[in-house]
Structures are given as C-alpha cells and as structure tokens.
Motif scaffolding. Structure first.
Motif, short mmCIF file in Angstrom:
data_model
loop_
_atom_site.label_atom_id
_atom_site.label_comp_id
_atom_site.label_asym_id
_atom_site.label_seq_id
_atom_site.Cartn_x
_atom_site.Cartn_y
_atom_site.Cartn_z
N VAL A 1 1.38 9.59 -5.86
CA VAL A 1 1.75 10.99 -5.58
C VAL A 1 2.64 11.55 -6.69
O VAL A 1 2.40 12.66 -7.22
N PHE A 2 3.65 10.80 -7.09
CA PHE A 2 4.55 11.31 -8.13
C PHE A 2 3.87 11.34 -9.50
O PHE A 2 4.18 12.22 -10.32
N LEU A 3 2.95 10.43 -9.76
CA LEU A 3 2.22 10.47 -11.02
C LEU A 3 1.29 11.68 -11.07
O LEU A 3 1.14 12.30 -12.14
N VAL A 4 0.69 12.03 -9.95
CA VAL A 4 -0.19 13.20 -9.91
C VAL A 4 0.62 14.47 -10.16
O VAL A 4 0.20 15.38 -10.90
N ILE A 5 1.82 14.56 -9.58
CA ILE A 5 2.68 15.72 -9.81
C ILE A 5 3.07 15.81 -11.28
O ILE A 5 3.05 16.89 -11.88
N ALA A 6 3.44 14.67 -11.87
CA ALA A 6 3.82 14.68 -13.28
C ALA A 6 2.64 15.06 -14.18
O ALA A 6 2.80 15.83 -15.14
N PHE A 7 1.45 14.55 -13.87
CA PHE A 7 0.27 14.88 -14.67
C PHE A 7 -0.07 16.36 -14.54
O PHE A 7 -0.48 17.00 -15.52
N SER A 8 0.08 16.91 -13.35
CA SER A 8 -0.20 18.33 -13.15
C SER A 8 0.73 19.20 -13.97
O SER A 8 0.32 20.23 -14.53
N PHE A 9 2.00 18.79 -14.05
CA PHE A 9 2.94 19.56 -14.86
C PHE A 9 2.60 19.46 -16.35
O PHE A 9 2.72 20.45 -17.09
N LEU A 10 2.14 18.29 -16.79
CA LEU A 10 1.78 18.16 -18.20
C LEU A 10 0.60 19.06 -18.57
O LEU A 10 0.47 19.48 -19.72
N LEU A 11 -0.25 19.36 -17.60
CA LEU A 11 -1.38 20.25 -17.88
C LEU A 11 -0.93 21.68 -18.14
O LEU A 11 -1.54 22.40 -18.95
N ILE A 12 0.13 22.12 -17.46
CA ILE A 12 0.61 23.50 -17.63
C ILE A 12 1.71 23.58 -18.68
O ILE A 12 2.15 24.69 -19.01
N LEU A 13 2.15 22.45 -19.21
CA LEU A 13 3.24 22.47 -20.18
C LEU A 13 2.90 23.26 -21.45
O LEU A 13 3.77 23.97 -21.98
N PRO A 14 1.67 23.19 -22.00
CA PRO A 14 1.38 23.99 -23.20
C PRO A 14 1.53 25.49 -22.99
O PRO A 14 1.68 26.24 -23.97
N VAL B 1 0.83 -1.20 0.00
CA VAL B 1 0.00 0.00 0.00
C VAL B 1 0.87 1.25 0.00
O VAL B 1 0.59 2.22 -0.72
N ASP B 2 1.93 1.27 0.81
CA ASP B 2 2.81 2.45 0.86
C ASP B 2 3.46 2.72 -0.49
O ASP B 2 3.60 3.87 -0.92
N LEU B 3 3.85 1.66 -1.17
CA LEU B 3 4.46 1.82 -2.49
C LEU B 3 3.47 2.39 -3.49
O LEU B 3 3.81 3.25 -4.31
N ILE B 4 2.22 1.94 -3.42
CA ILE B 4 1.18 2.46 -4.32
C ILE B 4 0.96 3.94 -4.07
O ILE B 4 0.81 4.74 -5.00
N ILE B 5 0.95 4.36 -2.79
CA ILE B 5 0.75 5.77 -2.46
C ILE B 5 1.88 6.63 -3.03
O ILE B 5 1.64 7.70 -3.60
#
Length: 323
Positions: free
Chosen positions: A30-43, A22-26
């Motif tokens: 977390v890091f995937l959410v940060i990466a996805f958030s950056f992709l949203l502002i990349l354009p 479970v800890d590994l999944i969390i």
C-alpha cells in the motif's frame, strides 16, 4: 486424537515454514503504491519545489509505513541459540539445530533450523507462530501444536509463554504488546493530522504534531520495555541458554521517533528564526506571489489615464460635442 493414555503421537509430516507475514506484505504494498503514484505526478511540479515535495512525501510515507508495519512484525525481541537437542517425543534422536524466539506485539514466532537442514531423513525447517492477541487463545494454539506433533524444541519454548507456565511471561508480553500497539495507533493518527497541517498555511502546527507523534512512539517503546524490567524465565537447551534482546523493529521504531522529533524541532525553529525559508520549503511563497499577482494586476486604458492626468491640472475644461 490421543494415544496410550493421553500421550500425543508424533506425526512426521511438517508444515511449510512461514517466510513473510501477509498483513505486513499488504502494508508495504500500500505505501509503495502511494509513493509510486506520487513519483508519477512529480514531473508536473516546477522549480525547486519539486525537490522539497520529494523529500517531504518520501519522509512522511517512510514514517507512516514504519508506524503501521511494526504492528505486524515479530522481531521486537529476538534470541537464538545453537544446541544439540532432542527432536521427537519418546525418541533418543538428537539433532544439531538453531532454535530462535522472535517476539512481536501480537505473538511469538519460534523457529527451528537444522544444521544441516537435512537430518534424520527429514527437513528440519520450522517457523511456528503462537498468538496472544485479545480474542485468541494461546493455550489452544499450543494444544494444536501438541496434536500436530511439533518438534520438542518448539513445544518447549512455546510452553514458556503459555498461561500455565510459572514464568508468567504470557501476561507480561500480552499486556505490554497491547498497550504498545494502542500507543502506536495514536501515533499514526497524530502523523495523519501533521500531514494535513503541513498542507495548510500553518506548517508550524504540523511541527507540533510531529513532536506529538514522536512522543507516542517513545511511549510505545516504554510500554514494551516494561517486560524487560520484570523477572522472566531462561530457556535452556542443554548447557546453552536462549536470551532475547531488542530486535530490529524496536530499534527501527526508536529511530523513527527520533526522526519525528528532529523534523518537528526543525520546523518550529525555522518558524521563529527563518519563516521565509520555512514557507519556501512548504511551497507557500509561490502561492502568495501568485495570489498577489492575480489581485494586483489591473489593466488601465492609457487614454483614460491621460484624461485623468489632464483633469488634475488647473484650468482644465473637458468639452463634449454632440454630433
């Protein structure tokens, strides 16, 4: 609960095998959410800086994610053997199964997978975790496994890592995992500082901190590797023996450390050889140009400029008439 003078009975019910931690999944989420958030502002980033920002952020998140994730994995060392082995206590029944030992920084996972899975009218598919973290009692968890009636191969392998075993592997792996984990957290702090320095007009200092990150990752590997140099018992299952080798987490940490060393070395080299290219990579040139343009552009009234030019000529006299 005991039976017949301290001998624990075997309970046929079995737990579900653990697939993911479970800890590994969390950590991964977390890091995937940060990466996805950056992709949203990349354009919103213009020009060639968009590609540089993409490479920088994805690489940095990969390094940080690996440093945190390997703290919770259980494959720093792994070993597997296929053998015919007894399945229950006080029973002559023998099963043909894979027995695996997966050692992490926090404990050991012992797996038992039947070949085929269905044997003796039961589903033989176990994944049991025994922790040796500070504050947790490995022997107590092993005792609970006895009370639950875990299969013999799991209990036999788990006993090798107990404090009462003459092998002494419990203390070795516990201390090595503790120091490796502490060193990894120091590397994570160095990674955070390097990211802050990369966002400032001094990216070469970020390069130095990336070298520090790489150094602590290597120190963590050396801390864990001390177990290999000490004597350890061999886990035998009949004529077959289970030998543990370095697992994917160990090699992933080594690759991440080499990547940090490469990034730090390239940044420092560019600072001395091609500082203009380094500033372009970290998107500092455009900021400088904008600052110079903001401070350098001044609106001059053309009529005032003409008067200034005439006043510099000899015998020029400016007369102001009152109406």
């Amino acid at each position: 609960m005991t039976l017949f003078d301290g001998v624990y009975p075997f309970y046929p019910q079995q737990r579900k095998p653990v697939v993911f931690d479970v800890d590994l999944i969390i950590v991964i989420i977390v890091f995937l959410v940060i990466a996805f958030s950056f992709l949203l502002i990349l354009p919103g980033i213009r020009g060639r800086a968009r590609l540089f920002w993409l490479l920088r952020v994805i690489t940095s998140l990969f390094i940080g994610g690996v440093i945190v994730a390997v703290q919770f994995t259980s494959d720093w060392e792994s070993g597997r053997v296929t053998a015919n082995t007894t399945y229950k206590s006080f029973s002559p029944d023998v099963v043909y199964a894979d027995v695996g030992v997966h050692i992490g920084l926090a404990g050991v996972n012992i797996t038992l997978l039947g070949k085929p899975v269905g044997q003796l009218n039961e589903t033989i598919n176990y994944n049991e975790h025994f922790s040796w973290l500070f504050g947790k009692d490995y022997d107590h968890e092993f005792q609970e496994g006895l009370e639950r009636g875990l299969p013999n191969p799991i209990l036999y392998a788990a006993e090798k890592f107990s404090t009462l075993s003459p092998c002494g592997m419990h203390g070795q792996y516990r201390i090595a995992g503790h120091y490796a984990s502490a060193t990894l957290w120091v590397a994570f702090c160095a990674w955070l500082i390097s990211n802050m320095l990369f966002s400032m007009p001094v990216p070469e200092y970020g390069g130095y901190m990336m070298l520090v990150t790489a150094a602590f990752l290597i120190f963590a590997l050396l801390s864990f590797s001390t177990v290999r140099s000490s004597s350890s018992c061999v886990i035998h299952f009949g004529s077959a023996s289970l030998q543990a080798v370095y697992g994917s987490s160990f090699w992933l940490t080594l690759a991440t450390g080499l990547l940090c060393f490469l990034i730090g070395a390239v940044v420092i080299l560019l600072h001395y050889v091609r500082p203009d290219l380094l500033r372009a990579i970290f998107d500092l040139c455009e900021e400088d140009e904008e600052e110079e343009g903001t401070l350098g552009e001044v609106y001059i009234n053309p009529h005032l400029a003409e008067i200034k030019t005439l006043s510099s000529q000899p015998h020029f006299k400016l007369t102001i008439k009152n109406s």
